[in-house]
Design a protein around this motif. Structure first.
Motif, short mmCIF file in Angstrom:
data_model
loop_
_atom_site.label_atom_id
_atom_site.label_comp_id
_atom_site.label_asym_id
_atom_site.label_seq_id
_atom_site.Cartn_x
_atom_site.Cartn_y
_atom_site.Cartn_z
N TRP A 67 49.09 72.68 75.82
CA TRP A 67 47.81 71.97 75.80
C TRP A 67 46.65 72.96 75.73
O TRP A 67 45.69 72.79 74.97
N PHE A 68 46.76 74.02 76.56
CA PHE A 68 45.67 74.98 76.65
C PHE A 68 45.44 75.70 75.30
O PHE A 68 44.30 75.80 74.83
N TYR A 69 46.54 76.14 74.68
CA TYR A 69 46.36 76.87 73.42
C TYR A 69 45.97 75.92 72.28
O TYR A 69 45.23 76.31 71.37
N ALA A 70 46.46 74.70 72.36
CA ALA A 70 46.03 73.70 71.36
C ALA A 70 44.52 73.48 71.48
O ALA A 70 43.79 73.38 70.48
N MET A 71 44.03 73.44 72.73
CA MET A 71 42.59 73.25 72.98
C MET A 71 41.79 74.39 72.34
O MET A 71 40.79 74.15 71.64
N LEU A 72 42.25 75.63 72.57
CA LEU A 72 41.52 76.78 72.00
C LEU A 72 41.53 76.72 70.47
O LEU A 72 40.51 76.98 69.82
N PHE A 73 42.69 76.38 69.92
CA PHE A 73 42.83 76.33 68.47
C PHE A 73 41.93 75.25 67.87
O PHE A 73 41.19 75.51 66.91
N LEU A 74 41.95 74.08 68.48
CA LEU A 74 41.20 72.94 67.91
C LEU A 74 39.70 73.05 68.15
O LEU A 74 38.90 72.62 67.32
N ASN A 75 39.32 73.63 69.27
CA ASN A 75 37.88 73.68 69.60
C ASN A 75 37.17 74.92 69.07
O ASN A 75 35.94 74.91 68.97
N PHE A 76 37.92 75.96 68.79
CA PHE A 76 37.24 77.17 68.33
C PHE A 76 37.77 77.66 66.97
O PHE A 76 36.98 77.83 66.04
N VAL A 77 39.08 77.84 66.86
CA VAL A 77 39.62 78.44 65.63
C VAL A 77 39.34 77.55 64.42
O VAL A 77 38.77 78.01 63.42
N VAL A 78 39.68 76.27 64.53
CA VAL A 78 39.51 75.37 63.37
C VAL A 78 38.03 75.22 62.99
O VAL A 78 37.65 75.48 61.84
N PRO A 79 37.15 74.85 63.94
CA PRO A 79 35.74 74.69 63.54
C PRO A 79 35.11 75.97 63.03
O PRO A 79 34.33 75.94 62.07
N PHE A 80 35.47 77.09 63.66
CA PHE A 80 34.87 78.36 63.23
C PHE A 80 35.31 78.68 61.80
O PHE A 80 34.49 79.05 60.97
N ALA A 81 36.61 78.52 61.54
CA ALA A 81 37.13 78.84 60.20
C ALA A 81 36.51 77.93 59.14
O ALA A 81 36.21 78.37 58.02
N VAL A 82 36.29 76.68 59.48
CA VAL A 82 35.79 75.72 58.48
C VAL A 82 34.28 75.83 58.30
O VAL A 82 33.78 75.84 57.18
N LEU A 83 33.56 75.95 59.41
CA LEU A 83 32.11 75.80 59.35
C LEU A 83 31.35 77.11 59.13
O LEU A 83 30.15 77.08 58.87
N TRP A 108 30.77 77.03 73.48
CA TRP A 108 31.89 76.50 74.25
C TRP A 108 32.92 77.61 74.51
O TRP A 108 33.41 77.76 75.63
N ALA A 109 33.18 78.41 73.46
CA ALA A 109 34.16 79.51 73.61
C ALA A 109 33.64 80.53 74.63
O ALA A 109 34.40 81.04 75.46
N TYR A 110 32.35 80.78 74.61
CA TYR A 110 31.74 81.73 75.55
C TYR A 110 31.89 81.24 77.00
O TYR A 110 32.29 81.99 77.89
N PHE A 111 31.61 79.97 77.22
CA PHE A 111 31.74 79.40 78.57
C PHE A 111 33.21 79.38 79.02
O PHE A 111 33.51 79.65 80.18
N THR A 112 34.10 79.07 78.10
CA THR A 112 35.53 79.05 78.43
C THR A 112 35.99 80.45 78.84
O THR A 112 36.68 80.63 79.84
N LEU A 113 35.58 81.43 78.06
CA LEU A 113 35.95 82.82 78.37
C LEU A 113 35.40 83.21 79.75
O LEU A 113 36.12 83.79 80.57
N SER A 114 34.13 82.88 80.00
CA SER A 114 33.50 83.22 81.29
C SER A 114 34.28 82.58 82.45
O SER A 114 34.55 83.24 83.46
N GLU A 115 34.64 81.33 82.28
CA GLU A 115 35.33 80.60 83.34
C GLU A 115 36.71 81.19 83.63
O GLU A 115 37.05 81.47 84.78
N TYR A 116 37.47 81.43 82.57
CA TYR A 116 38.85 81.88 82.77
C TYR A 116 38.91 83.35 83.15
O TYR A 116 39.77 83.75 83.93
N LEU A 117 38.00 84.15 82.63
CA LEU A 117 37.99 85.58 82.97
C LEU A 117 37.64 85.76 84.45
O LEU A 117 38.28 86.55 85.17
N THR A 118 36.64 85.00 84.92
CA THR A 118 36.23 85.11 86.34
C THR A 118 37.38 84.67 87.25
O THR A 118 37.69 85.34 88.24
#
Lengths: 489, 64
Positions: free
Chosen positions: A342-358, A308-318
């Protein structure tokens, strides 16, 4: 409870007892949970009727923001519907044994999420008397019609895919209930009263469990598992095309299809963790839904978070490098404007939290996965919202910049829909077993045969194992039933 | 021809029905095919609702 499923018999296995007890006995906590959820559903109904009477003016919707929270909810619910069907189909096709205790929960999530997702479209239409216009005047060049087609097929397929593996368990419930009905004084009359018995009897379609019937059932499940994967992928791809086929900033993108599919599987697994853990705790199924499921599925969630982070990066970078005027305005709104929190909360909740925990195995526990999944569930809802609202407040058709503030009606309907989803889920598992009993038994049996075969292979002596593993009655090792095994391949 | 199919109001709904109805019929037939499977000769008249036979199976007479 007016209905009695015959109390635990001597032949009842530990699994049967654990799975059927919640159907026999209802705790105070269950009714309290249903009460709270029902209160929210009543609120949903009240605001819904008000919206139908007064029209969409009671919402924050209007030109140019004609889609808001309802379509956010629609994409979110359709996304989490990928929890069951797609994930369990992939696990079935790859023969992942650890899937067995969690497939039923996953498939039920799909079924109810699809119904709630489709309902959000009706809410967004505002006037239900115009629903049939979608069909009567529908033109197939519209992606909305593609969506109606795909979701209809997906709902039919998911219903069957949920139902098929339930048949042997329904027959088991039917058989458990029949003697009890006879005991409760007076055969026919008590049976007529016993609506659950009749429900199980009708739904089990005369299941008698012969070898041929098992073979047919497993063949049908295999066919559906293979069919459902492209259907599920098509559903969320087409949902993305509703956005992607419009010349709107940050929607008209080829990456949107796979981005939505990845997001759907991601949020689907998160929702599966939440509901799986709820049922595991409430129904006392810790022995069957255990460390292996949390570890493996947690790893899958971690992988999906990275995707998901990879696709988000691809989308926003392009988009950022393109600097097209309209897209730049939308991007700025997300990165540094009113949608930035909202945008930074999305990044934090969808990538930072799951990555740190899992990332660590110690995090892939019930507590860890629930924390990560709760974060993802909220994060993915925000992701859907930040796809829709910023673009529509800055459309490319010459409208002035708009402001979208969801009204109380929309917020109440959102929470009410979530409550209805949870309530239907809990009531469903008050009626039907939360674990596929026959599939888990089959898995345990296969594991026992394999263990025994390995033990015998390790011992010096005549080779008697090969035929037994293949299922032939000859050469069956001691301690292992001689019944031919189905689905051993 | 293709343009007419895509652009005519109402055709969309017909296409949805043409896809959905055969799928529904196929699924119903699938369930009926499972229900119509013959019984085992050895267990005629009895119901087996377990996944595999086990050594602790109840006697046939005790099953409904």
């Amino acid at each position: 409870m007016d209905t009695v499923i015959s109390s635990a018999s001597a032949h009842e296995t530990e699994l049967e007892r654990a799975v059927m007890n919640p159907l026999r006995h209802t705790t105070r906590w269950f009714w309290m949970a249903i009460g709270v959820l029902a209160a929210l559903v009543v609120l949903l109904l009240v605001v819904l009727i008000r919206q139908w009477v007064l029209g969409l003016g009671v919402t924050g919707l209007g030109r140019p923001v004609y889609w808001g929270i309802y379509i956010t909810n629609f994409v979110f619910f359709i996304g989490i519907s990928h929890a069951g069907t797609l994930i369990t189909a992939i696990l079935r096709v790859t023969n992942a044994e650890w899937r067995r205790p969690i497939t039923r929960v996953a498939e039920a999530i799909t079924f109810f999420a699809l119904i709630l997702g489709a309902a959000q479209i009706l809410l967004d239409l505002g006037r239900l008397d115009r629903v049939l216009n979608v069909v009567i005047f529908g033109r197939f060049q519209s992606p909305l019609l593609w969506d109606v087609t795909c979701i209809t097929i997906y709902l039919l397929s998911s219903t069957l895919y949920l139902y098929l593996p339930m048949i042997p368990d329904l027959a088991r419930l039917r058989d458990r209930m029949a003697p009890a009905a006879a005991q409760v004084g007076g055969a026919t009359r008590s049976r007529l009263r016993n609506w659950r018995y009749h429900l199980y009897r009708i739904m089990s379609v005369g299941w008698h469990g012969s070898a041929e019937q098992h073979r047919r059932l497993e063949r049908a499940i295999s066919i559906m598992a293979v069919l459902i994967i492209p259907i599920a992928v098509s559903v969320h791809t087409v949902v993305s095309w509703i956005f992607g086929m419009m010349m709107q900033p940050m929607w008209h993108s080829t990456i949107l299809g796979p981005y939505f599919v990845v997001g759907a599987i991601f949020s689907g697994i998160a929702m599966l963790f939440l509901f799986m853990t709820l049922i595991r705790k409430a129904w006392g199924l810790e022995r069957w839904i255990g460390a292996k499921q949390y570890d493996y599925l947690g790893l899958l969630l971690l992988v999906m978070s990275v995707f998901w982070a990879y696709f988000t990066l691809s989308e926003y970078l392009t988009t950022g490098y393109g600097t097209l005027v309209h897209e730049r305005h939308v991007l700025q709104a997300k990165l540094s404007g009113e949608y930035a929190p909202w945008f930074y909360a999305m990044l934090f909740l969808n990538f930072v939290v799951p990555f740190a925990v899992l990332i660590r195995r110690k995090g892939r526990t019930p507590a860890g996965t629930v924390i990560a999944s709760a974060a993802i569930a909220v994060g993915m809802w925000i992701e859907r919202f930040t796809i829709i609202a910023p673009t529509l407040t800055r459309p490319s058709l010459g409208y002035e910049k708009a402001v979208y503030t969801p009204s109380f009606t929309e917020i109440a309907i959102t929470f009410g829909s979530l409550a209805l989803f949870a309530m239907l889920f809990l009531l469903f598992f008050k009626l039907f077993p939360a674990i596929s009993i026959w599939e888990v038994e089959e898995g345990e049996h296969i594991a026992a045969v394999k263990r025994k075969a390995e033990e015998l292979m390790a011992q010096p002596g005549p080779a008697i194992v090969a035929t037994s593993v293949a299922g032939g009655p000859a050469g069956v090792p001691a301690g292992v039933p001689a019944q031919p095994l189905r689905n051993m391949e | 021809m293709a343009h007419w199919i895509l652009d005519t109001a109402g055709i969309g709904g017909i296409i949805v029905a043409l896809v959905a109805i055969p799928v529904l019929i196929a699924y119903i037939r699938m369930v009926r095919w499972i229900a119509a499977a013959p019984r085992d000769a050895a267990h005629s008249g009895a119901t087996r609702t377990d996944a595999v036979a086990t050594t602790t199976d109840a006697p046939e007479g005790e099953r409904a």
